[in-house]
Design a protein around this motif. Structure first.
Motif, PDB file in Angstrom:
ATOM      1  N   ALA A  95       0.883  -1.239  -0.036  1.00 43.16           N
ATOM      2  CA  ALA A  95      -0.091   0.024  -0.052  1.00 43.16           C
ATOM      3  C   ALA A  95       0.889   1.176  -0.072  1.00 43.16           C
ATOM      4  O   ALA A  95       1.735   1.411   0.659  1.00 43.16           O
ATOM      5  CB  ALA A  95      -0.945  -0.043   1.340  1.00 43.16           C
ATOM      6  N   PHE A  96       0.650   2.016  -0.754  1.00 46.04           N
ATOM      7  CA  PHE A  96       0.956   3.405  -0.881  1.00 46.04           C
ATOM      8  C   PHE A  96      -0.256   4.723  -0.993  1.00 46.04           C
ATOM      9  O   PHE A  96      -1.042   4.381  -1.257  1.00 46.04           O
ATOM     10  CB  PHE A  96       1.827   3.669  -2.064  1.00 46.04           C
ATOM     11  CG  PHE A  96       3.009   3.032  -2.153  1.00 46.04           C
ATOM     12  CD1 PHE A  96       4.467   3.590  -1.799  1.00 46.04           C
ATOM     13  CD2 PHE A  96       3.336   1.830  -2.495  1.00 46.04           C
ATOM     14  CE1 PHE A  96       5.418   2.884  -1.865  1.00 46.04           C
ATOM     15  CE2 PHE A  96       4.372   0.885  -2.559  1.00 46.04           C
ATOM     16  CZ  PHE A  96       5.689   1.554  -2.363  1.00 46.04           C
ATOM     17  N   ARG A  97       0.245   5.699  -0.240  1.00 42.78           N
ATOM     18  CA  ARG A  97      -0.703   6.902  -0.073  1.00 42.78           C
ATOM     19  C   ARG A  97      -0.816   7.203  -1.601  1.00 42.78           C
ATOM     20  O   ARG A  97       0.171   7.208  -2.307  1.00 42.78           O
ATOM     21  CB  ARG A  97      -0.238   7.813   0.865  1.00 42.78           C
ATOM     22  CG  ARG A  97      -0.671   7.580   2.319  1.00 42.78           C
ATOM     23  CD  ARG A  97      -0.439   8.854   3.065  1.00 42.78           C
ATOM     24  NE  ARG A  97      -1.104   9.793   2.870  1.00 42.78           N
ATOM     25  CZ  ARG A  97      -1.936  10.601   3.801  1.00 42.78           C
ATOM     26  NH1 ARG A  97      -1.739  10.037   5.146  1.00 42.78           N
ATOM     27  NH2 ARG A  97      -2.487  11.581   3.743  1.00 42.78           N
TER      28      ARG A  97
ATOM     29  N   THR B 253      -6.333   6.313  -0.825  1.00 36.06           N
ATOM     30  CA  THR B 253      -6.779   7.758  -0.566  1.00 36.06           C
ATOM     31  C   THR B 253      -7.356   8.220   0.500  1.00 36.06           C
ATOM     32  O   THR B 253      -8.273   7.175   0.953  1.00 36.06           O
ATOM     33  CB  THR B 253      -7.516   8.064  -2.016  1.00 36.06           C
ATOM     34  OG1 THR B 253      -6.910   7.624  -3.051  1.00 36.06           O
ATOM     35  CG2 THR B 253      -8.070   9.623  -1.817  1.00 36.06           C
ATOM     36  N   VAL B 254      -6.999   9.257   1.029  1.00 39.75           N
ATOM     37  CA  VAL B 254      -7.621   9.839   2.421  1.00 39.75           C
ATOM     38  C   VAL B 254      -8.502  10.870   2.076  1.00 39.75           C
ATOM     39  O   VAL B 254      -8.173  11.929   1.459  1.00 39.75           O
ATOM     40  CB  VAL B 254      -6.373  10.123   3.416  1.00 39.75           C
ATOM     41  CG1 VAL B 254      -7.099  10.851   4.762  1.00 39.75           C
ATOM     42  CG2 VAL B 254      -5.350   9.230   3.766  1.00 39.75           C
TER      43      VAL B 254
ATOM     44  N   LEU C 244     -11.277   6.547   3.784  1.00 41.02           N
ATOM     45  CA  LEU C 244     -10.261   5.728   3.072  1.00 41.02           C
ATOM     46  C   LEU C 244     -10.681   4.896   2.058  1.00 41.02           C
ATOM     47  O   LEU C 244     -11.856   4.244   2.111  1.00 41.02           O
ATOM     48  CB  LEU C 244      -9.526   4.621   4.161  1.00 41.02           C
ATOM     49  CG  LEU C 244      -8.848   5.336   5.322  1.00 41.02           C
ATOM     50  CD1 LEU C 244      -8.233   4.422   6.207  1.00 41.02           C
ATOM     51  CD2 LEU C 244      -7.615   6.525   4.805  1.00 41.02           C
ATOM     52  N   SER C 245     -10.116   5.171   0.845  1.00 37.10           N
ATOM     53  CA  SER C 245     -10.827   4.285  -0.349  1.00 37.10           C
ATOM     54  C   SER C 245      -9.326   3.892  -1.126  1.00 37.10           C
ATOM     55  O   SER C 245      -8.194   4.368  -0.886  1.00 37.10           O
ATOM     56  CB  SER C 245     -11.412   4.937  -1.395  1.00 37.10           C
ATOM     57  OG  SER C 245     -10.689   6.172  -1.818  1.00 37.10           O
ATOM     58  N   ALA C 246      -9.504   2.846  -1.935  1.00 44.85           N
ATOM     59  CA  ALA C 246      -8.428   2.034  -2.281  1.00 44.85           C
ATOM     60  C   ALA C 246      -8.647   1.323  -3.830  1.00 44.85           C
ATOM     61  O   ALA C 246      -9.876   1.258  -4.083  1.00 44.85           O
ATOM     62  CB  ALA C 246      -7.727   0.999  -1.539  1.00 44.85           C
TER      63      ALA C 246
ATOM     64  N   ALA D  17     -12.736   1.353  -4.397  1.00 41.06           N
ATOM     65  CA  ALA D  17     -13.638   1.152  -3.434  1.00 41.06           C
ATOM     66  C   ALA D  17     -13.416   1.549  -2.151  1.00 41.06           C
ATOM     67  O   ALA D  17     -12.059   1.531  -1.762  1.00 41.06           O
ATOM     68  CB  ALA D  17     -14.079  -0.558  -3.386  1.00 41.06           C
ATOM     69  N   PRO D  18     -14.443   1.737  -1.284  1.00 42.26           N
ATOM     70  CA  PRO D  18     -14.165   2.363   0.132  1.00 42.26           C
ATOM     71  C   PRO D  18     -13.534   1.153   1.053  1.00 42.26           C
ATOM     72  O   PRO D  18     -13.988   0.156   0.843  1.00 42.26           O
ATOM     73  CB  PRO D  18     -15.522   2.917   0.776  1.00 42.26           C
ATOM     74  CG  PRO D  18     -16.457   2.079  -0.135  1.00 42.26           C
ATOM     75  CD  PRO D  18     -15.913   1.864  -1.480  1.00 42.26           C
ATOM     76  N   LEU D  19     -12.694   1.744   2.028  1.00 40.57           N
ATOM     77  CA  LEU D  19     -12.089   0.551   2.807  1.00 40.57           C
ATOM     78  C   LEU D  19     -12.779   0.480   4.170  1.00 40.57           C
ATOM     79  O   LEU D  19     -13.226   1.646   4.815  1.00 40.57           O
ATOM     80  CB  LEU D  19     -10.625   0.783   3.176  1.00 40.57           C
ATOM     81  CG  LEU D  19      -9.537   0.706   1.780  1.00 40.57           C
ATOM     82  CD1 LEU D  19      -8.137   1.415   2.432  1.00 40.57           C
ATOM     83  CD2 LEU D  19      -9.687  -0.621   1.362  1.00 40.57           C
ATOM     84  N   HIS D  20     -13.091  -0.693   4.521  1.00 38.23           N
ATOM     85  CA  HIS D  20     -13.929  -0.724   6.050  1.00 38.23           C
ATOM     86  C   HIS D  20     -12.640  -0.942   6.941  1.00 38.23           C
ATOM     87  O   HIS D  20     -12.566  -1.953   7.383  1.00 38.23           O
ATOM     88  CB  HIS D  20     -14.691  -2.021   6.081  1.00 38.23           C
ATOM     89  CG  HIS D  20     -15.643  -1.852   6.983  1.00 38.23           C
ATOM     90  ND1 HIS D  20     -16.904  -2.896   6.995  1.00 38.23           N
ATOM     91  CD2 HIS D  20     -15.441  -1.356   8.305  1.00 38.23           C
ATOM     92  CE1 HIS D  20     -17.225  -2.602   8.403  1.00 38.23           C
ATOM     93  NE2 HIS D  20     -16.793  -1.871   9.254  1.00 38.23           N
ATOM     94  N   ALA D  21     -12.138   0.137   7.285  1.00 35.74           N
ATOM     95  CA  ALA D  21     -10.820   0.171   8.388  1.00 35.74           C
ATOM     96  C   ALA D  21     -11.237   0.372   9.439  1.00 35.74           C
ATOM     97  O   ALA D  21     -12.143   1.139  10.052  1.00 35.74           O
ATOM     98  CB  ALA D  21      -9.954   1.288   7.725  1.00 35.74           C
TER      99      ALA D  21
END
Length: 302
Positions: free
Chosen positions: A203-205, A294-295, A278-280, A239-243
C-alpha cells in the motif's frame, strides 16, 4: 503461541468494541465477539516489530508483538479460529544492520524455521482437515511465501487453502498473468467467492507514490511484475475501505499523537471506524504495482 482459539488472556482475547463515526459526526457503537464455532482457521505471521536489541528476537512476547496482533489479527477471530505463533524474527535492530549490506533473505534462517515448525505442528495437532486462511505482513509475508512454496503449492495441503493474505511484500507473477511466478499453481484472487488463491498488495498513499528505489511492488526478474489485489473488490476500480483504527492513535510501531476523531464528543471504545475516510484501488506507475490508498479527509467536517 500468541493466539490459540478459546484461550483466555492471550493476544487475541481483547476488547475490540468500535465506535463508528459517520461523516456528519454521528456515532454508533459496534460490538464484537469471537466465534468459537468458526468454520475455518486463520494462521498469522506478524511483521518486523521486535524491539529486542539482538539481531533475532527471543521467544518472549513483548508489548510490540502483543500490539501488532491487536492491530492486524485479533479481529479475524470473529470469522476463524486464530493461530499466531511467536518466532525468532529478524528484529528492527537486526534489519537496520542488514539494510546496509547485500540483499538478505527473511525466508531462510531461524525466523523461517520457527514458522515452518509452528505450521507443521498446527497441521498435525490442530487442523483436522479444516480450511485455513494464511495472514501476514512484511517480514511475515516473505516467510509465508516461502512456506507456501515449500509446504502448500502443489502439495496435498493446497486443497485446504481458503486464501492467503500476503500483505506488504512483493509476490512476483509473469507480466499479465495471475499465476506462475513465485507460486506455480496458486493464483491471485480475482473475483468474489474465489478460494484457494492469494490476496497480495503493498500500500502507498495516493500522494506518496512508489519511487524508483522502492522495495515494494517492484519485480526483480525480467518478464515479471509485482501484483495487486484490491482487498475490497478483488477486481478493478476504487472502493471504500472498511478500516478499524486505534482510537488512541496507536500505530503498529508506536504511539502517534492524533487530533480527536470527532469534534465535541468523546470516543469511549478502543477502536474507531470511519466510513468514507479511506478508499483504495490497484494502480501501476513506472516503478511498481501497488494498492493506492486515498484519504478523503475534510478539515471542516465535524
Amino acid at each position: 503461541w500468541l493466539c490459540r482459539p478459546g484461550r483466555k488472556g492471550d493476544a487475541c482475547d481483547i476488547d475490540l468494541a468500535t465506535t463508528v463515526i459517520a461523516a456528519d459526526g454521528t456515532m454508533t457503537r459496534e460490538t464484537w465477539a469471537a466465534d468459537p464455532k468458526a468454520p475455518v482457521d486463520c494462521f498469522y505471521v506478524y511483521p518486523t516489530i521486535s524491539t529486542d536489541p539482538t539481531d533475532n528476537s527471543d521467544m518472549t512476547a513483548d508489548p510490540a508483538e502483543v500490539n501488532v496482533v491487536a492491530q492486524q489479527f485479533a479481529r479475524f477471530a470473529s470469522k476463524c479460529r486464530p493461530f499466531a505463533p511467536l518466532y525468532r524474527q529478524l528484529t528492527l535492530a537486526g534489519l537496520r544492520k542488514q539494510l546496509g549490506g547485500p540483499r538478505f533473505a527473511f525466508e531462510s534462517g531461524v525466523q523461517f524455521n520457527d514458522v515452518r515448525d509452528a505450521w507443521r505442528s498446527y497441521m498435525q495437532r490442530d487442523n483436522q482437515g479444516r480450511g485455513v486462511v494464511l495472514v501476514s505482513h512484511s517480514q511475515g509475508s516473505f516467510i509465508l511465501m516461502e512456506l507456501l512454496r515449500q509446504e502448500i503449492d502443489g502439495k496435498p495441503a493446497q486443497k485446504q487453502l481458503v486464501s492467503a493474505l500476503i500483505l506488504g511484500a512483493t509476490l512476483e507473477v509473469p507480466t499479465g498473468k495471475e499465476v506462475g511466478g513465485a507460486l506455480k499453481q496458486i493464483p491471485l484472487c480475482r473475483k468474489p467467492g474465489q478460494t484457494g488463491c492469494v490476496v497480495n498488495f503493498s500500500a502507498f498513499r495516493s500522494d506518496v507514490l512508489p519511487p524508483a528505489n522502492t522495495r515494494f511492488g517492484k519485480a526483480a526478474a525480467a518478464g515479471m511484475s509485482g501484483s495487486c489485489t484490491n482487498p475490497v473488490t478483488l477486481g478493478d476500480g476504487s472502493a471504500p475501505l472498511h478500516a478499524y483504527l486505534s482510537a488512541s492513535g496507536r500505530t503498529i510501531t508506536g504511539t502517534t499523537p492524533v487530533k480527536p476523531w470527532v469534534a465535541d464528543k468523546t470516543v469511549e471504545t478502543p477502536w474507531v471506524s470511519v466510513p468514507g475516510l479511506l478508499s483504495a484501488k490497484c494502480a501501476t506507475n513506472e516503478h511498481a504495482t501497488y494498492l493506492e490508498v486515498t484519504v478523503n479527509g475534510d478539515p471542516s467536517d465535524p
